[in-house]
Scaffold this motif. Structure first.
Motif, PDB file in Angstrom:
ATOM      1  N   ILE A 141      26.934  28.914  82.177  1.00  0.00           N
ATOM      2  CA  ILE A 141      26.666  29.394  80.817  1.00  0.00           C
ATOM      3  C   ILE A 141      27.445  30.679  80.547  1.00  0.00           C
ATOM      4  O   ILE A 141      28.038  30.859  79.484  1.00  0.00           O
ATOM      5  N   ALA A 142      27.450  31.580  81.538  1.00  0.00           N
ATOM      6  CA  ALA A 142      28.131  32.874  81.367  1.00  0.00           C
ATOM      7  C   ALA A 142      29.639  32.718  81.263  1.00  0.00           C
ATOM      8  O   ALA A 142      30.312  33.558  80.660  1.00  0.00           O
ATOM      9  N   ALA A 143      30.191  31.627  81.846  1.00  0.00           N
ATOM     10  CA  ALA A 143      31.647  31.449  81.884  1.00  0.00           C
ATOM     11  C   ALA A 143      32.191  30.737  80.644  1.00  0.00           C
ATOM     12  O   ALA A 143      33.393  30.508  80.539  1.00  0.00           O
ATOM     13  N   GLN A 144      31.335  30.413  79.680  1.00  0.00           N
ATOM     14  CA  GLN A 144      31.795  29.682  78.493  1.00  0.00           C
ATOM     15  C   GLN A 144      32.743  30.531  77.646  1.00  0.00           C
ATOM     16  O   GLN A 144      32.659  31.760  77.636  1.00  0.00           O
ATOM     17  N   ASP A 145      33.636  29.825  76.918  1.00  0.00           N
ATOM     18  CA  ASP A 145      34.514  30.494  75.959  1.00  0.00           C
ATOM     19  C   ASP A 145      33.648  31.055  74.827  1.00  0.00           C
ATOM     20  O   ASP A 145      32.922  30.301  74.177  1.00  0.00           O
ATOM     21  N   PRO A 146      33.703  32.367  74.582  1.00  0.00           N
ATOM     22  CA  PRO A 146      32.853  32.968  73.539  1.00  0.00           C
ATOM     23  C   PRO A 146      33.022  32.307  72.172  1.00  0.00           C
ATOM     24  O   PRO A 146      32.094  32.315  71.363  1.00  0.00           O
ATOM     25  N   GLU A 147      34.220  31.758  71.920  1.00  0.00           N
ATOM     26  CA  GLU A 147      34.466  31.140  70.620  1.00  0.00           C
ATOM     27  C   GLU A 147      33.815  29.766  70.503  1.00  0.00           C
ATOM     28  O   GLU A 147      33.713  29.223  69.407  1.00  0.00           O
ATOM     29  N   GLN A 150      27.436  27.846  71.917  1.00  0.00           N
ATOM     30  CA  GLN A 150      26.315  27.670  70.991  1.00  0.00           C
ATOM     31  C   GLN A 150      25.272  28.722  71.392  1.00  0.00           C
ATOM     32  O   GLN A 150      24.436  28.497  72.274  1.00  0.00           O
ATOM     33  N   TRP A 151      25.348  29.875  70.727  1.00  0.00           N
ATOM     34  CA  TRP A 151      24.637  31.051  71.209  1.00  0.00           C
ATOM     35  C   TRP A 151      23.125  30.857  71.256  1.00  0.00           C
ATOM     36  O   TRP A 151      22.465  31.262  72.231  1.00  0.00           O
ATOM     37  N   LYS A 152      22.548  30.267  70.244  1.00  0.00           N
ATOM     38  CA  LYS A 152      21.096  30.085  70.228  1.00  0.00           C
ATOM     39  C   LYS A 152      20.648  29.198  71.378  1.00  0.00           C
ATOM     40  O   LYS A 152      19.698  29.531  72.112  1.00  0.00           O
ATOM     41  N   LYS A 153      21.341  28.092  71.552  1.00  0.00           N
ATOM     42  CA  LYS A 153      20.987  27.149  72.616  1.00  0.00           C
ATOM     43  C   LYS A 153      21.194  27.780  73.997  1.00  0.00           C
ATOM     44  O   LYS A 153      20.342  27.662  74.891  1.00  0.00           O
TER      45      LYS A 153
END
Length: 423
Positions: A141-147, A150-153
């Motif tokens: 989850i931490a390594a996801q592309d910020p762009e 899906q922030w809420k999820k």
């Protein structure tokens, strides 16, 4: 198990003349005490009951160890207490048998300890796998592309992972301290990294929302100024430009974006509603103009085909004056009506061009030159035909005669054209 009513414990003891009670053991007799004021049988029964109580307690503990889910720890504590009681209690009975039961308890306890140890090892192994899965998912989850997050999820899931970690730590098998510490450091680093990225993302998003809000406020202000304009064409183009700039401005926060859009749309709708009213009134006039131009087209069709160029040009000029005076027509009819007028104008223009070509001296001279060339060619071919016939060469004469007929046909066409050019 023998009960006090049918116990033979008393048979393992005797009472001396002085009232001392003895118990027989493999190592010989052992004095266990006396019961003053009581008969020998009563004294012996008293110490036999103590034995029966100890044996009943031992039998019950053996049953619990072998037939219930008592923990090895609790069973061990109970066995420790029982041994202390046996060591401290003076009793009459089959002491070797009691020792045997206690030894059976100890043996069963060792088996239970081994089973529990294996179960703990397996539980620890499963706990390690589960904790590693929690850590791996948190790191993913931490390594996801910020762009693309899906922030809420993702935020909800990271919270759930922490709750699972705490629950497993509280209710699951304990891991070795160093292993758990290393996993927690990874888990904590993933959570902190995700939180930092999320804060940075939303901080940047707030900046973008602020910039978009400022730009859209400018566009709304300009739209509201244009809302009452009656300069229809340029203002409609201005609204088209503003709409394009609106799309490029990005999004403000949902509440700000919705409120600004309502203001923008209200101004836009007000302008175009007023414009549509004017256009509707103009269309009434334009419809009448269209009827006039339809009649002029019908009148203009009579000019074609052009027979008298001068008269046709005069008729066209008069028609064009009436056409311009008739005014605009509805947009839906404009192309059709204008094409009808161009067909009439092109017809007169084509006739004028054709007449000019006929009167061009250079064209006429080229036509006459061609006539002379063809006449000479025809005369030459006649001579060749006569010569071939005189020589009796019928095949050659036939071929020359075909060529002569073709030249004569071409000559007649060119003479006709030359005559038309000369008028």
């Amino acid at each position: 198990m023998e009960t006090p009513s049918n116990s033979n414990a008393a048979s393992f003891g005797r009472v001396d003349e002085d009232g001392t009670v003895y118990v027989r053991t493999p190592d010989g007799e052992k004095a266990v005490g006396s019961y003053p004021g009581k008969s020998a049988d009563e004294a012996l029964a008293y110490f036999a009951r103590k034995y029966d109580e100890l044996r009943a307690a031992a039998a019950l503990l053996l049953q619990r160890v072998t037939q219930t889910d008592i923990s090895a720890h609790d069973a061990g504590e109970s066995l420790k207490t029982l041994r202390k009681q046996v060591a401290e209690t003076n009793a009459v009975g089959d002491l070797p048998a009691l020792d045997s039961i206690i030894e059976d308890i100890a043996t069963a306890l060792r088996v239970k300890q081994q089973v529990e140890g294996e179960a703990r090892a397996e539980a620890k192994k499963e706990a390690l796998v589960h904790r590693e899965q929690l850590v791996a998912e948190a790191e993913q989850i931490a390594a996801q592309d910020p762009e693309k997050v899906q922030w809420k999820k993702s935020t909800t899931r990271m919270r759930e992972l922490l709750d699972e970690w705490k629950n497993h730590q509280k209710n699951g098998a304990r891991l070795d301290r160093d292993v758990e510490s290393a996993l927690w450091q990874r888990f904590s680093a993933a959570r902190n990294g995700f939180d930092k990225t999320r804060r940075t993302h939303f901080s940047q998003l707030d900046e973008q929302h602020g910039a978009a809000k400022k730009e859209k406020e400018r566009l709304v202000a300009e739209a509201e100024k244009l809302a009452t304009s009656n300069d229809w064409g340029p203002t409609a183009s201005a609204f088209k430009r503003l709409m394009s700039e609106w799309r490029q401005a990005g999004r403000a926060s949902r509440s700000d974006d919705d409120a600004l859009w309502q203001r923008f749309k209200k101004a836009q709708d007000a302008f175009f509603a007023a414009k549509d009213e004017v256009v509707a009134e103009e269309n009434k006039v334009f419809e009448a103009n269209a009827k006039v131009k339809e009649e002029l087209l019908a009148e203009g069709q009579k000019i074609l085909p052009v027979k008298d160029l001068g008269a046709a040009k005069a008729q066209l000029r008069a028609l064009q004056e009436k056409w311009d005076a008739a005014g605009k027509v509805p947009r839906k009819d404009m192309d059709r009506i204008e094409k009808g007028m161009r067909r009439i104008e092109n017809g007169v223009r084509d006739a004028e061009q054709a007449q000019w070509k006929k009167s061009d001296p250079e064209v006429s001279a080229r036509a006459n030159s061609m006539v002379t060339q063809l006449e000479n060619a025809v005369a030459s071919l006649r001579s060749d035909v006569e010569a071939a016939e005189a020589a009796g060469n019928s095949n050659k004469a036939a071929k020359l005669r075909q060529e002569l007929e073709a030249k004569q046909s071409w000559l007649e066409q060119v003479r006709s054209t030359a005559n038309e050019l000369e008028g």
